[in-house]
Design an enzyme around this catalytic site. Structure first.
Site, mmCIF file in Angstrom:
data_model
loop_
_atom_site.group_PDB
_atom_site.id
_atom_site.type_symbol
_atom_site.label_atom_id
_atom_site.label_comp_id
_atom_site.label_asym_id
_atom_site.label_seq_id
_atom_site.Cartn_x
_atom_site.Cartn_y
_atom_site.Cartn_z
ATOM 1 N N ASP A 10 0.178 -3.559 -1.434
ATOM 2 C CA ASP A 10 -0.912 -2.618 -1.385
ATOM 3 C C ASP A 10 -1.863 -3.656 -1.716
ATOM 4 O O ASP A 10 -3.306 -3.582 -1.710
ATOM 5 C CB ASP A 10 -0.343 -1.179 -2.030
ATOM 6 C CG ASP A 10 -1.929 -0.683 -1.855
ATOM 7 O OD1 ASP A 10 -2.337 -0.190 -0.715
ATOM 8 O OD2 ASP A 10 -2.739 -0.467 -2.515
ATOM 9 N N HIS A 66 -3.313 1.164 -11.004
ATOM 10 C CA HIS A 66 -2.823 1.064 -9.757
ATOM 11 C C HIS A 66 -2.001 1.865 -9.701
ATOM 12 O O HIS A 66 -1.301 2.263 -10.878
ATOM 13 C CB HIS A 66 -2.001 -0.350 -9.688
ATOM 14 C CG HIS A 66 -2.088 -0.593 -7.883
ATOM 15 N ND1 HIS A 66 -1.085 0.300 -7.122
ATOM 16 C CD2 HIS A 66 -3.089 -0.888 -6.669
ATOM 17 C CE1 HIS A 66 -1.036 0.348 -5.836
ATOM 18 N NE2 HIS A 66 -1.944 -0.594 -5.685
#
EC number: 4.98.1.1
Length: 416
Positions: A376, A223
């Site tokens: 997120d 990520h």
């Protein structure tokens, strides 16, 4: 039985410690008073209050279960922690495990208690997970109002709050959606797999279907915000090395090792850890020499290598005496960072080897950017309508645990 005990004693000696601050000071630069103060602060942080209820007592709509192994908050909790660990057949299999596990836990308790005393009396992983969860749900309520209110829950495998206790609380709260969110960025059957199996077993044992719709974030090794966090912490720590030495500092990315018997069954953990390392070094522009090394090997059988301590010794013999340790598979401080990396390696081993400078990059802990990364991840997951990653649907080619198949079926059959 005696042979089994001798075998288990060898296989499980010394370092099988799972639990979750500060970067280490250069060798011999931290005073005894500073060490004691740091230990006291760690103990105070470890005894943090339970997570707060949703602000305004609003009924939560979406729950995020933050999965981890956990760590004892006090030395009195160490034996129960070890007993649950040694009884977990997803983590290890032992002869007559129901008897041998408690025996080993009792025998190991005094030594492990002393190690926790050395880091302040307990693990701070629950405190850090709570802070990360608070930051995550605050951001999620802004990012995704249509799935709000969001509430985080902590589900540990070996200490309270246990995964099963967290699920019961989630059921009582009457959630619509539940996200099982592993706090291990890189998937392994022995960590994330064990936690997901615990969710399946809970519903199987109580004999009822969940009232909420489950999905899982089962891995997130590359990520972008996770990579940025690691890169930022490395750059910050490199600044503490003498300017003339900075470019020659060897970065050792240290992750918990795995037995080769597990790796050879097809566990994806080594590849996913390697993917994280490559993305971080790409972000850093490959500014320094680096290696991926593995810590916490147990017993004489083959494990992933090279081992972190052996790598440090080997580098020192070859004249590389400026080293930066980076815990790449841990996002919060716990026994393996605070004791193994900070004390065993950065103090004791560094002195024995004659290192010039050794430091440890700070864990992600309370970094606001890390809370943003968590938010997120959940936001993107909720938007995707995915039940799990494609990788989770694939069993290890040589899997020997039938529960894994049932767990995969549990998540893939959810109707979102």
């Amino acid at each position: 039985m005696a042979a089994a005990l001798r075998s288990a004693g060898v296989l499980l000696r010394d370092r099988l410690l799972y639990g979750g601050s500060r970067a280490c000071q250069p060798r011999r630069c931290q005073s005894g008073a500073a060490t004691a103060a740091a230990a006291t602060e760690t103990a105070q942080r470890a005894r943090s209050p339970k997570p707060q209820a949703q602000p305004g007592n609003r009924k939560p709509r979406t729950g995020i279960l933050m999965l981890n192994m956990g760590g004892p908050e006090t030395v009195e909790e160490v034996q129960d922690f070890l007993q649950r660990l040694f009884l977990d057949q997803d983590l290890m299999t032992l002869p007559v495990q129901d008897k041998l596990g408690p025996f080993i836990a009792k025998r190991r308790t005094p030594k492990i208690q002393e190690q926790y005393r050395r880091i302040g009396g307990g693990s701070p992983i629950k405190m850090w997970t709570s802070k990360q969860g608070e930051g995550m749900v605050k951001l999620l309520d802004e990012l995704s109002p249509h799935t709000a209110p969001h509430k985080y829950y902590i589900g540990f495998r070996y200490v309270h709050p246990l995964t099963e206790e967290a699920i019961e609380e989630m059921e009582r709260d009457g959630l619509e959606r539940a996200v099982a969110f592993t706090q291990y960025p890189q998937y392994s059957c022995s960590t994330t797999g064990s936690s997901l199996n615990a969710i399946y077993r809970y519903y199987n044992e109580v004999g009822r279907k969940p009232t909420m719709k489950w999905s899982t974030i089962d891995r997130w090794p590359t990520h972008p915000l996770l990579i940025q966090c690691f890169a930022d912490h490395i750059l910050k720590e490199l600044d503490h090395f003498p300017p003339e030495k900075r470019r020659e500092v060897v970065i050792l990315f240290s992750a918990h090792s795995l037995p080769m018997s597990v790796v050879n069954r097809g566990d994806p953990y080594p590849q996913e850890v390697g993917a994280t390392v490559q993305r971080v070094m790409d972000k850093l522009g490959y500014s320094n020499p680096y290696r991926l090394v593995w810590q916490s090997k147990v017993g004489p059988m083959p494990w992933l290598g090279p081992q972190t301590d052996e790598a440090i010794k080997g580098l020192c013999k070859r004249g590389r005496k400026n080293i930066l340790l980076v815990p790449i598979a841990f996002t919060s401080d716990h026994i393996e960072t605070l004791y193994e990396l900070d004390i065993e390696y950065s103090q004791v081993l560094a002195s024995e080897c004659g290192l010039e400078n050794i430091r440890r990059a700070e864990s992600l802990n309370g970094n606001p950017l890390f809370s943003k990364a968590l938010a997120d991840l959940v936001h993107s997951h909720l938007q995707s309508k995915e039940r799990c990653s494609t990788q989770l649907t694939l069993s290890c080619p040589l899997c020997v645990n039938p529960t894994c198949r049932e767990t995969k079926s549990f998540f893939t059959s959810q109707q979102l």
